[in-house]
Design an enzyme around this catalytic site. Structure first.
Site: not given
Ligand code: AP5
Ligand code: ZN
Length: 215
Positions: A123, A13
């Site tokens: 990440r 997202k």
């Protein structure tokens, strides 16, 4: 344009939000980024939210709804905005509907749980801007540094494997219901519902999302 991104933790997202907000020149409203900023500033909200976020739970609906209502009343939201990570419960979605927020589009990024854990462990995030990288799939130009500012990238506290599992569970229990809520809306106010396969690479997902949004 008023739109929102729906998808499990780690679906991409935040990554796609950067492209959409650039293409449409609208602000990104990421409740996760807002909460992380509150934690960094050690505000009362930040102190309360940190424990919940570290455990992979959800911050209380009334707090989140109040925070978002305040944000969308600001001048830079007059031409639209992109919600990222909000709404996350039926109560949050209903609060927006009851406040008269009419969405043009809902973009669902679909990624199976099995892919998520690997994504989270790789990440890296630039805290000030929310810009997001992955050490293998989407690396920064210089390892450990943000492309734009050159500042350090960090690993999020909630990206530990066991917290990721808990966040996925919470997603399925409390957020996945919004897929039905938005895709089955009908009438003039119904948003365009766009579902993309989020296991494709970042650029392919970007092309599919932007073209479905008319860019
Ligand atoms: P939040 O910050 O919203 O986290 P999340 O929804 O769990 O989603 P993530 O930010 O982890 O993932 P993402 O989908 O943005 O993926 P990304 O682009 O980074 O919320 C954090 C916490 O705050 C919650 O747990 C909760 O406690 C609280 N909270 C927030 N909002 C709330 C609300 N409304 N109500 C209550 N509580 C709330 O990508 C992930 C990784 O994958 C990156 O490394 C990226 O580079 C890589 N990647 C992205 N796309 C691809 C691709 N196509 N292929 C390969 N790799 C990719
Ligand atoms: Zn995110």
């Amino acid at each position: 344009m008023k739109a929102l991104l729906l998808g499990a933790p780690g679906a991409g997202k935040g990554t796609q939000a950067q492209f959409i907000t650039q293409a449409f020149q609208i602000p990104q409203i990421s409740t996760g980024d807002m909460l992380r900023a509150a934690i960094k500033a050690q505000t009362p909200l930040g102190l309360e939210a940190k424990k919940i976020m570290d455990e992979g739970g959800l911050v209380r609906d009334d707090i989140i709804i109040g925070m978002v209502k305040e944000r969308i009343a600001q001048a830079d939201c007059a031409n639209g905005f992109l919600f990222d990570g909000f709404p996350r419960t039926l109560a949050q979605a209903e609060a927006m509907r009851d406040a008269g927020v009419v969405l043009d589009a809902v973009v669902e990024i679909d990624v199976p749980d099995s892919v998520i854990v690997e994504r989270m462990s790789g990440r890296r995030v630039h805290l000030a801007s929310g810009r997001t990288y992955h050490i293998m799939n989407n690396p920064p130009k210089v390892a450990g540094k943000d492309d734009v500012t050159g500042e350090d990238l960090i690993q999020r506290d909630d990206d530990k494997a066991e917290t990721v599992q808990k966040r996925l569970q919470v997603y399925h229990e409390q957020t996945a219901v919004l897929v039905g809520f938005y895709s089955q809306m009908s009438g003039d106010d119904a948003p365009k519902y766009i579902k993309v396969d989020g296991t494709q690479n970042v650029d392919v997902v970007k092309q599919e999302v932007l073209s479905a949004l008319g860019k």
